[in-house]
Design an enzyme around this catalytic site. Sequence first.
Site, PDB file in Angstrom:
ATOM      1  N   LYS A 240      39.269  48.610  43.973  1.00 14.90           N
ATOM      2  CA  LYS A 240      40.438  48.707  44.842  1.00 14.90           C
ATOM      3  C   LYS A 240      40.934  50.151  44.907  1.00 14.90           C
ATOM      4  CE  LYS A 240      42.450  44.158  43.659  1.00 14.90           C
ATOM      5  NZ  LYS A 240      42.595  43.565  44.994  1.00 14.90           N
ATOM      6  N   ASP A 251      48.149  39.284  39.183  1.00 12.43           N
ATOM      7  CA  ASP A 251      47.049  38.463  39.677  1.00 12.43           C
ATOM      8  C   ASP A 251      46.848  37.215  38.833  1.00 12.43           C
ATOM      9  OD1 ASP A 251      45.417  38.312  41.884  1.00 12.43           O
ATOM     10  OD2 ASP A 251      43.669  39.134  40.866  1.00 12.43           O
ATOM     11  N   ARG A 314      38.510  33.186  43.435  1.00 16.88           N
ATOM     12  CA  ARG A 314      37.921  31.911  43.864  1.00 16.88           C
ATOM     13  C   ARG A 314      36.710  31.542  43.011  1.00 16.88           C
ATOM     14  NH1 ARG A 314      37.235  34.158  49.744  1.00 16.88           N
ATOM     15  NH2 ARG A 314      39.044  35.272  48.921  1.00 16.88           N
TER      16      ARG A 314
END
Length: 460
Positions: A240, A251, A314
């Site tokens: 990032k 997060d 995910r």
Amino acid sequence: MTLSFATPSDPSVPLHVIAQPDLDTWLSSQSDQVTSWVRASGFTAALGQVVLIPGPEGTPEHALAGYGKSSGRARRRFPLATAAMDLPEGNYHIASGLPDDALATECLGWLLTGYAFDRYASQSPAKARLVAPEGVDAARIEVLANAEALIRDLVNTPASEMGPDQLQAATEALAQEFDAVCEVVRGASLLEQNFPLIHTVGRAAAQDPRLIEMNWGSAGPKLTLVGKGVCFDTGGLNLKPGNSMALMKKDMGGAANVLGLARMIMALNLPLQLRVLIPAVENAVAGDAFRPGDILTSRKGLTVEINNTDAEGRLVLADALALADEGAPDLVISMATLTGAARVALGPDLAPFYTDDDNAAGALALAGQQAADPVWRMPFHEPYETMIEPGIADLDNAPSGGFAGSITAALFLRRFVGDSRYMHFDIYSWQPGNAPGRTKGGLGQGPRALLTALPEMLDL
């Protein structure tokens, strides 16, 4: 920090909550002295205005809190908290003016003004304490407030002190408080027990990746909560940029919100069987970090092509959801700070959720309004399924094109849940600036709405 109401037996100042259209009516029933004092103070009952009315000895005899107009209140989550933040230290009780249907929400907002994250520096939360009004469930409101404080504390704590080790410790402490059972699979044992995606995402970090499981309750419907516990996300090899990494301590907000909801359920002794699953990892950069282009095999057997290592949440949720489904629960709920696309669609204040159950969706939408915890239904839009099917593997963890990012993430997760009823929340878990009852920083999103809707969703 414990958020609680003032003791009813202690002296308290009567507080009159006055909407702007009602000010003249209220003053018409007061003495000339009180009317003159209120007029001279410039009090117009605007939202958040406060004024103290002294008695013969100069100590406060009454307090007034402006409640503004309905249009202004509609733009605030906890309108009365605006005044609570400005009242001087002391105890107060509601003497008049607050509608019965607003009592519980406003009491919760008042308690939340007392929250401060003061682990590293002194803070100045509101000092005015409220006596619980008659007709409200004071114990329940205190449970909600302290669960919210737990969520905020977990999210606000930096990754240097809230890695997988500390998230495990927080879960174990909660389990001990409520006589729940906590078990952990960590490190190489993740591979031995078939949690390959959790291990792969977290293997490059200094602290071992792990799956934390907590179980509570022995009778009633089975509810499984799955919370994303990515304690810091560098983005992995798809690193990032600095400004995108600034808030990545949050997060693990999905895990924090799941623990907050679990705390509410256990403290209120809901008649259900609760299972909490938290895949706790740090997505770090090292020689053994997973790579773009890798193809991974999940616990369920589905293969996943890695097209962006920054779409790691995910992946860890996939293994945990597969385990959740194996237990044949009545309802599975996942919560994750998953996609920026959800923020683009709904901003920071609304928590989007996905479900195929129309009745549950209706119950949750209404519960969100009642609990001052707004949520918004998003679609499992099946025509987008092809977007997560890359051809070289069963699934793509980061479809190209940039469209429908929150929906495709939700569709990805749904692939790992079989016949169980499933609901997914793509939350932000962060308050961008100070607001009444919501200090800047970590925030609960969805737990109060879910708690309110659970009796209908699970026939409790």
